[in-house]
Design an enzyme around this catalytic site. Sequence first.
Site, PDB file in Angstrom:
ATOM      1  N   GLY A 186       3.111  -4.372   8.956  1.00 34.74           N
ATOM      2  CA  GLY A 186       3.049  -2.919   9.110  1.00 34.74           C
ATOM      3  C   GLY A 186       1.832  -2.257   8.509  1.00 34.74           C
ATOM      4  N   CYS A 199       1.248  20.282 -21.665  1.00 34.06           N
ATOM      5  CA  CYS A 199      -0.047  20.526 -22.320  1.00 34.06           C
ATOM      6  C   CYS A 199      -0.809  21.669 -21.631  1.00 34.06           C
ATOM      7  CB  CYS A 199      -0.888  19.246 -22.341  1.00 34.06           C
ATOM      8  SG  CYS A 199      -1.680  18.852 -20.762  1.00 34.06           S
ATOM      9  N   HIS A 228      -1.475   1.465  -4.206  1.00 33.59           N
ATOM     10  CA  HIS A 228      -1.898   2.869  -4.095  1.00 33.59           C
ATOM     11  C   HIS A 228      -1.038   3.820  -4.927  1.00 33.59           C
ATOM     12  CE1 HIS A 228      -3.971   1.856   0.017  1.00 33.59           C
ATOM     13  NE2 HIS A 228      -4.587   1.338  -1.026  1.00 33.59           N
ATOM     14  N   GLN A 238       0.845  -1.196   0.000  1.00 34.85           N
ATOM     15  CA  GLN A 238       0.000   0.000   0.000  1.00 34.85           C
ATOM     16  C   GLN A 238       0.882   1.247   0.000  1.00 34.85           C
ATOM     17  OE1 GLN A 238      -3.463  -0.636   3.048  1.00 34.85           O
ATOM     18  NE2 GLN A 238      -1.884  -2.131   3.494  1.00 34.85           N
TER      19      GLN A 238
END
Length: 239
Positions: free
Chosen positions: A182, A145, A115, A97
């Site tokens: 974790g 752009c 993520h 993540q």
Amino acid sequence: MFESIRGKILDSRRIVFVTGAGISQESGIPTFRGKDGLWKNYDVMQLATIEAFYDHPKLVWEWYNERRKNIFSTEPNLGHRAISELEKFVKVTVLTQNIDGLHQRAGSTEVLELHGSIVEIKCTNCNFKSEILSEFTRIPPLCQCGNILRPNVVWFGESLPQDVWQKSIIHASTCDMMIVVGTSLVVSPANTLPIYAKQNNATIIEINPVETAMSSYMDLSIRGTSALILPEFVSIFKE
Ligand code: APR
């Protein structure tokens, strides 16, 4: 500490790690929840949603600029390095993540970023996407752009990159061991990955200093920090 499942560990052929902010904590990157978590001091709705970005692009970019600076100045720790070393002994896939890129910098070769990545920058309008390590002087930065650039991360309310998510489900569903490190496992859909693993009868281990939302779901919960415990785990393969 792994004695009760030592045999299963040595018999495993496909190990999948599901990692979260806690694995980078010992590299000096704060976690999101808990005592010193980022969401204690910052409002997630003002910084990590697409609405916040369009309402206050400068504020959101300043926050990401600070985090990028911190992340680029850190190094992978013994936890990240242990996972990459494990590839010498068994097939390893990391479903993370985290957006910090530390697994890759530690040498892990199969990392799926659920993520996104804070290193990658993409345009809000055209197809531009690139890894950029330098600091932006103009905030918010603009694409050639003419539209605003954004970090290629998944904000609350946004979908995960579908190819990454589909591959992650396959890895979770076909592994024989999953090690969850974790993460508080409160954010969906990443927190469903252990369920896919369990459906394949995989052994699930959690490494976390505190109990999590899914501790009771685990075959083994080890209370300790990842930089301390993961090298111990890898040493089983070296004996
Ligand atoms: N070693 C292992 N685990 C640790 C350590 C450590 N040194 N330090 C803290 N932890 C644990 C905490 O106990 C906690 O359970 O890491 C977990 C971190 O949880 P969160 O802060 O909720 O991080 P995470 O689960 O990765 O969050 C998921 O939430 O805001 C979002 O997008 C962000 O990807 C993130 C998602």
